[in-house]
Design an enzyme around this catalytic site. Sequence first.
Site, PDB file in Angstrom:
ATOM      1  N   ASP A  13      -3.909  40.033 -85.156  1.00 29.43           N
ATOM      2  CA  ASP A  13      -4.984  40.834 -84.096  1.00 29.43           C
ATOM      3  C   ASP A  13      -3.553  42.074 -83.940  1.00 29.43           C
ATOM      4  OD1 ASP A  13      -6.932  39.689 -83.182  1.00 29.43           O
ATOM      5  OD2 ASP A  13      -4.923  37.939 -81.970  1.00 29.43           O
ATOM      6  N   LYS A  16      -6.072  45.957 -86.555  1.00 27.13           N
ATOM      7  CA  LYS A  16      -6.755  46.244 -87.997  1.00 27.13           C
ATOM      8  C   LYS A  16      -7.556  47.507 -87.253  1.00 27.13           C
ATOM      9  CE  LYS A  16      -6.943  41.896 -89.124  1.00 27.13           C
ATOM     10  NZ  LYS A  16      -5.709  41.549 -87.873  1.00 27.13           N
ATOM     11  N   GLY A  40     -12.027  39.452 -84.301  1.00 23.06           N
ATOM     12  CA  GLY A  40     -12.656  40.235 -82.857  1.00 23.06           C
ATOM     13  C   GLY A  40     -11.663  41.397 -83.388  1.00 23.06           C
ATOM     14  N   HIS A  41     -12.488  42.395 -83.843  1.00 21.72           N
ATOM     15  CA  HIS A  41     -11.696  43.838 -83.722  1.00 21.72           C
ATOM     16  C   HIS A  41     -12.372  44.343 -82.522  1.00 21.72           C
ATOM     17  CE1 HIS A  41     -11.918  42.867 -88.330  1.00 21.72           C
ATOM     18  NE2 HIS A  41     -10.888  41.533 -87.634  1.00 21.72           N
ATOM     19  N   GLN A 222      -8.154  38.493 -90.622  1.00 21.70           N
ATOM     20  CA  GLN A 222      -7.150  37.237 -89.962  1.00 21.70           C
ATOM     21  C   GLN A 222      -5.847  37.948 -90.628  1.00 21.70           C
ATOM     22  OE1 GLN A 222     -10.003  35.724 -90.926  1.00 21.70           O
ATOM     23  NE2 GLN A 222     -10.667  35.940 -88.720  1.00 21.70           N
TER      24      GLN A 222
HETATM   25  P1  GDP Z   1      -7.697  43.587 -84.869  1.00 24.51           P
HETATM   26  O1  GDP Z   1      -7.739  41.825 -84.949  1.00 24.51           O
HETATM   27  O2  GDP Z   1      -6.435  43.361 -85.855  1.00 24.51           O
HETATM   28  O3  GDP Z   1      -8.174  44.340 -85.397  1.00 24.51           O
HETATM   29  O4  GDP Z   1      -6.977  43.150 -83.466  1.00 24.51           O
HETATM   30  P2  GDP Z   1      -7.206  43.461 -81.703  1.00 24.51           P
HETATM   31  O5  GDP Z   1      -8.510  44.478 -81.442  1.00 24.51           O
HETATM   32  O6  GDP Z   1      -7.820  42.201 -82.620  1.00 24.51           O
HETATM   33  O7  GDP Z   1      -6.030  43.908 -81.069  1.00 24.51           O
HETATM   34  C1  GDP Z   1      -5.500  45.109 -80.692  1.00 24.51           C
HETATM   35  C2  GDP Z   1      -5.707  45.559 -79.404  1.00 24.51           C
HETATM   36  O8  GDP Z   1      -4.641  46.452 -79.410  1.00 24.51           O
HETATM   37  C3  GDP Z   1      -7.111  46.087 -78.926  1.00 24.51           C
HETATM   38  O9  GDP Z   1      -6.832  45.744 -78.020  1.00 24.51           O
HETATM   39  C4  GDP Z   1      -6.493  47.590 -79.891  1.00 24.51           C
HETATM   40  O10 GDP Z   1      -7.602  48.248 -79.150  1.00 24.51           O
HETATM   41  C5  GDP Z   1      -5.009  47.787 -78.961  1.00 24.51           C
HETATM   42  N1  GDP Z   1      -4.555  48.647 -80.246  1.00 24.51           N
HETATM   43  C6  GDP Z   1      -4.604  49.315 -81.458  1.00 24.51           C
HETATM   44  N2  GDP Z   1      -3.473  49.684 -81.722  1.00 24.51           N
HETATM   45  C7  GDP Z   1      -3.335  49.967 -80.274  1.00 24.51           C
HETATM   46  C8  GDP Z   1      -1.976  50.450 -80.048  1.00 24.51           C
HETATM   47  O11 GDP Z   1      -1.166  51.397 -81.051  1.00 24.51           O
HETATM   48  N3  GDP Z   1      -1.188  51.219 -78.779  1.00 24.51           N
HETATM   49  C9  GDP Z   1      -1.911  50.417 -77.598  1.00 24.51           C
HETATM   50  N4  GDP Z   1      -1.592  49.952 -76.171  1.00 24.51           N
HETATM   51  N5  GDP Z   1      -2.979  49.040 -77.771  1.00 24.51           N
HETATM   52  C10 GDP Z   1      -3.435  49.660 -79.198  1.00 24.51           C
HETATM   53  P1  IMO Z   2      -8.588  38.840 -85.611  1.00 26.92           P
HETATM   54  O1  IMO Z   2      -8.906  39.614 -88.092  1.00 26.92           O
HETATM   55  C1  IMO Z   2      -6.112  35.837 -84.844  1.00 26.92           C
HETATM   56  C2  IMO Z   2      -6.548  31.649 -86.197  1.00 26.92           C
HETATM   57  C3  IMO Z   2      -7.469  31.376 -84.749  1.00 26.92           C
HETATM   58  C4  IMO Z   2      -6.304  29.779 -85.263  1.00 26.92           C
HETATM   59  C5  IMO Z   2      -6.422  29.842 -87.304  1.00 26.92           C
HETATM   60  C6  IMO Z   2      -7.616  29.282 -87.148  1.00 26.92           C
HETATM   61  O2  IMO Z   2      -9.323  39.563 -84.831  1.00 26.92           O
HETATM   62  O3  IMO Z   2      -7.205  39.192 -87.040  1.00 26.92           O
HETATM   63  P2  IMO Z   2     -10.347  29.706 -87.464  1.00 26.92           P
HETATM   64  O4  IMO Z   2     -11.082  29.997 -86.662  1.00 26.92           O
HETATM   65  O5  IMO Z   2     -10.263  30.927 -87.884  1.00 26.92           O
HETATM   66  O6  IMO Z   2     -10.302  28.810 -87.872  1.00 26.92           O
HETATM   67  O7  IMO Z   2      -9.333  29.540 -86.445  1.00 26.92           O
HETATM   68  O8  IMO Z   2      -6.482  30.913 -87.212  1.00 26.92           O
HETATM   69  N1  IMO Z   2      -7.238  33.643 -85.883  1.00 26.92           N
HETATM   70  C7  IMO Z   2      -7.001  34.077 -85.398  1.00 26.92           C
HETATM   71  N2  IMO Z   2      -5.555  34.665 -85.250  1.00 26.92           N
HETATM   72  N3  IMO Z   2      -6.832  36.842 -85.034  1.00 26.92           N
HETATM   73  C8  IMO Z   2      -7.821  36.484 -85.489  1.00 26.92           C
HETATM   74  O9  IMO Z   2      -8.820  37.471 -86.187  1.00 26.92           O
HETATM   75  C9  IMO Z   2      -8.182  35.373 -86.377  1.00 26.92           C
HETATM   76  N4  IMO Z   2      -8.494  34.543 -86.356  1.00 26.92           N
HETATM   77  C10 IMO Z   2      -8.424  32.698 -86.854  1.00 26.92           C
HETATM   78  O10 IMO Z   2      -6.523  31.628 -83.467  1.00 26.92           O
HETATM   79  O11 IMO Z   2      -4.846  29.225 -84.638  1.00 26.92           O
HETATM   80 MG    MG Z   3      -8.408  40.288 -83.558  1.00 29.10          MG
END
Ligand code: GDP
Ligand code: IMO
Ligand code: MG
Length: 422
Positions: A13, A16, A40-41, A222
């Site tokens: 999270d 990416k 979850g992106h 991840q």
């Molecule tokens: P990922 O799994 O690595 O793609 O990240 P996620 O989407 O799960 O979580 C990142 C969250 O931060 C999302 O809600 C993005 O919209 C938000 N986000 C990404 N970059 C920034 C930033 O520079 N500032 C802020 N405030 N939010 C950001």
């Molecule tokens: P993105 O791509 C954050 C964590 C789960 C748990 C562990 C194992 O959005 O960064 P799994 O379901 O993969 O067997 O769970 O990994 N986990 C993540 N945490 N971002 C993710 O994906 C994750 N995908 C799995 O919370 O601790």
């Molecule tokens: Mg994510």
Amino acid sequence: MPSTVIVGAQWGDEGKGKIVDLLAQQSDIVCRYQGGPNAGHTIVVDGETWKLRQMPSGVVSGTQSVIGAGCVVDAQVFVDELDLLRERGVDPSIVTLSGNAHLIMPWHVTIDQASERRLGSLQIGTTRRGIGPTYADKASRIGIRVQDVLDPKILRQKIEVALAEKNLWLERIYEVEPFDLEEVWTQYAGFAERLAPSIGDASLVVDQSLRDGKNVLFEGAQATMLDLDHGTYPFVTSSNPIASGAATGIGIGPTRIDRVLGVSKAYVTRVGEGPFPSEIEGPQQAQLRELGGEFGTVTGRERRCGWLDLVALRYAVRVNGMTSLALTKLDVLSDFAELPVCVRYRLPDGTETEHFPAHQSDFHHARPVWETLPGWQQTLDGVSALDDLPGPAREYVEFVSRSLELPIELVGVGAARERVLA
Ligand code: GDP
Ligand code: IMO
Ligand code: MG
């Protein structure tokens, strides 16, 4: 930048998806190499929010996209996301799905949930999407691959073999309902029509793009600390998110990768269980969670929040062969007067180290050694260039770069696509 891996440098999270979406504008093809709908992106473009689980983030900009053999695929999620593309005016034929990727079957989801329940207080806190059980069956060689849906006879035979064992486990060990062969077979044979147009030779497509000198992005889901081999085992996922996983997961040689861009938040979050040395103790954890909107994209769970951990980040630089870093969500730190950064771990024997402990007990008992940097306490909303950052914000970025001996290429100051300083 002919070929670049984008990899999570922390526990996931990091933002990416947003960085991949941004770089996809200058790329010809974007490839997911591992993981599945546990990802979850979130990507925000022109006020519209995309939440992707299975598809590479390049689809948002209509860039050609590949899901490699190293991925696990939930057929329903995949089909739903194909529909989402169509709804939003993106041609679904930009997506190539490797026939060698493994399918997450209904029993994988049931087993993931049941095994977490059985583990009780020792649970991993998985996303409960069937990820671990699917990769386990792949390694046991009783998995069902995407290409199996193309032949109803093969599909039936494979489901029959799998169910002969799985139903025993489900009934006797997990005490849940078994699955019916006919029902599952009919449902998955039914996916054939929807999946078939997307199925292709991912390795060949990517190799051809590289030969043609195209710009290729490899998108890790991840993150480093969730890597099955190099993360904080057993609190990890069941694939290899680290950069070298791109070569295995797509089916290209490691010599084809030119750059590795790590993505790290300006602080740290972690969802699920497991040790987390720089986790904030006290009310600032909840404050940071609210400011950063740190709730899971997939599960809605609260993300645990901590201050930046340079020991873990230094390790991520090493195991990924990182060539530069994107530091995201700097804007989220704007309210704090002081910003602690973990610069070393203090180990149980009293020694201090800058290097990530190789032994689990050292890591589990490591205490952070903080260096406190001044905050800037003003909004970054109007900032559109690195030079416009308030002094302490620039110093924060430079401190991270100096400590890691790594260039910071991008700085995130907001969720929208354009809120990145280069
Ligand atoms: P990922 O799994 O690595 O793609 O990240 P996620 O989407 O799960 O979580 C990142 C969250 O931060 C999302 O809600 C993005 O919209 C938000 N986000 C990404 N970059 C920034 C930033 O520079 N500032 C802020 N405030 N939010 C950001
Ligand atoms: P993105 O791509 C954050 C964590 C789960 C748990 C562990 C194992 O959005 O960064 P799994 O379901 O993969 O067997 O769970 O990994 N986990 C993540 N945490 N971002 C993710 O994906 C994750 N995908 C799995 O919370 O601790
Ligand atoms: Mg994510």
